[in-house]
Design a protein around this motif. Structure first.
Motif, PDB file in Angstrom:
ATOM      1  N   PRO B  63       0.842  -1.191   0.000  1.00  0.00           N
ATOM      2  CA  PRO B  63       0.000   0.000   0.000  1.00  0.00           C
ATOM      3  C   PRO B  63       0.881   1.246   0.000  1.00  0.00           C
ATOM      4  CG  PRO B  63      -0.709  -1.567   1.679  1.00  0.00           C
ATOM      5  CD  PRO B  63       0.572  -2.085   1.136  1.00  0.00           C
ATOM      6  N   ASN B  64       0.643   2.186  -0.950  1.00  0.00           N
ATOM      7  CA  ASN B  64       1.582   3.311  -1.087  1.00  0.00           C
ATOM      8  C   ASN B  64       1.520   4.276   0.104  1.00  0.00           C
ATOM      9  OD1 ASN B  64      -0.737   4.865  -1.780  1.00  0.00           O
ATOM     10  ND2 ASN B  64      -0.518   4.092  -3.875  1.00  0.00           N
ATOM     11  N   ALA B  65       0.316   4.437   0.687  1.00  0.00           N
ATOM     12  CA  ALA B  65       0.213   5.321   1.860  1.00  0.00           C
ATOM     13  C   ALA B  65       1.023   4.746   3.028  1.00  0.00           C
ATOM     14  CB  ALA B  65      -1.246   5.488   2.270  1.00  0.00           C
ATOM     15  N   LEU B  66       1.026   3.428   3.140  1.00  0.00           N
ATOM     16  CA  LEU B  66       1.790   2.758   4.198  1.00  0.00           C
ATOM     17  C   LEU B  66       3.286   2.930   3.956  1.00  0.00           C
ATOM     18  CD1 LEU B  66       2.084   0.745   6.579  1.00  0.00           C
ATOM     19  CD2 LEU B  66       1.819  -1.096   4.927  1.00  0.00           C
ATOM     20  N   ASN B  67       3.729   2.692   2.716  1.00  0.00           N
ATOM     21  CA  ASN B  67       5.144   2.868   2.395  1.00  0.00           C
ATOM     22  C   ASN B  67       5.599   4.298   2.689  1.00  0.00           C
ATOM     23  OD1 ASN B  67       5.247   0.228   1.551  1.00  0.00           O
ATOM     24  ND2 ASN B  67       5.026   0.701  -0.615  1.00  0.00           N
TER      25      ASN B  67
END
Lengths: 174, 185
Positions: B63-67
């Motif tokens: 997930p890009n928000a998590l990264n």
């Protein structure tokens, strides 16, 4: 939750997370295959409903896997699915973050970072467009979306105002 | 170019509270809200910093928000930050979602609930589009980079090309355009 379901969640979502370049939602078709087609945990309509619920709730979009896990294993299933989907790639992102710190200032890294910026912004716009198309069931939601776009773009007030206004308009007219 | 005022550095508690807030108000996805809070409200990052971090978050799997949260947390507070920021971002919404799942099974079909959710979702869509417009205005990309961004928008938003193809397919063009822009300067 049985041990079988636990491992199916761990392996299924763990594998999916490793190919989810571009974001958790990029692999929605893969999730559909796992949850509906391979294991038959829920129907097509259930899958769509759970996805819509996760979209309506605040928080990372990828939390929809928590609802799939909830469906087959209650709270334990929810946590298992979310951790399987997030932990392996988190270690990779952390490793990369360390590497990035060590290489900070290198021209080639800066070039790559700058080159990815327009893709990041373009994809934010695309996700807004997709959300808008999903909600535009008539002219009124489309007007709400347009006003909200202008408000957030042209002012520095908190976007929570437009969400509140959206809720009121929904309550009054939809 | 004059030096901007120094940017505040968050404490670990700041990171926890702020990412907790971002998670809980993150209607329509995290990224637009993370930018709003981190760049406009807290001023911990510039628009350029945030967009670069998110761009890297998108090429990495996951997930890009998590990264992005992991990278922001690590940047300010190392390992502890990299755990606290994403933990807070997921923790709040997860509890909320568990409650919502129970509630929805019982009341999801109530017309009133559906109407309010529909109104909020329409506004959230506009919020996300408005954020992209604002970022573009602030980042002032040269034409070649702007073209890459518009291509990403049309490919993913209109033609629904799967995201891995969009990201990996456009990355070389973005990097090439960035290289040209940096040489020209």
């Amino acid at each position: 939750m049985t041990a079988t379901v636990f491992w199916q969640l761990v392996l299924g979502f763990g594998a999916i997370s490793l190919v989810s370049v571009g974001g958790g939602i990029a692999v929605l078709p893969e999730m559909h295959r796992l949850v509906v087609e391979v294991h038959g945990w829920m129907s097509d309509a259930d899958f769509a409903r759970r996805f819509a619920l996760a979209q309506a709730a605040p928080g990372p979009n990828v939390l929809v896997v928590g609802l799939f896990g909830w469906h087959v294993g209650g709270i334990g299933g929810m946590l298992t699915a979310v951790l399987a989907m997030t932990l392996p790639t988190s270690f990779m992102a952390f490793g990369f973050s360390r590497l990035r710190a060590r290489l900070a200032g290198r021209l080639w890294l800066k070039t790559i970072e700058r080159g990815l910026v327009p893709i990041a912004v373009g994809l934010i716009a695309a996700s807004g467009l997709i959300l808008a198309r999903g909600t535009a069931t008539g002219w009124l939601p489309a007007v709400v979306t347009a006003c909200s776009t202008l408000f957030v773009w042209r002012t520095d007030y908190s976007p929570l105002w437009v969400l509140g206004a959206g809720a009121v308009v929904g309550l009054a007219f939809l | 170019m004059s030096d901007p005022p120094p940017r505040p550095v968050p404490t670990l508690l700041d990171l926890f509270l702020t990412y907790g807030k971002i998670g809980l108000i993150g209607f329509g996805g995290i990224n637009a809200w993370a930018r709003r809070v981190l760049v406009e409200e807290k001023r911990w990052l510039t628009d350029q910093d945030y967009a670069e971090t998110l761009g890297l978050g998108q090429v990495l799997p996951g997930p890009n928000a998590l990264n992005a949260a992991i990278m922001v947390g690590d940047r300010f507070h190392g390992t502890a930050g990299a755990i606290v920021a994403p933990g807070a971002m997921f923790g709040g919404p997860l509890i909320l979602l568990a409650g919502l799942a129970t509630f929805y099974d019982a009341y999801g079909e109530v017309p009133l609930v559906r109407a309010v959710l529909a109104g909020v979702a329409a506004a959230a869509a506009g919020m996300v589009i408005g954020t992209a417009a604002k970022m573009t205005q602030k980042l002032k990309p040269p034409p070649a980079l702007l073209a890459v961004g518009l291509t990403a928008l049309v490919a993913a938003g209109v033609f629904r090309v799967p995201l891995p193809y969009v990201v990996l397919g456009l990355a070389p063009f973005g990097i090439w355009a960035a290289r040209r822009a940096m040489r020209a300067r």
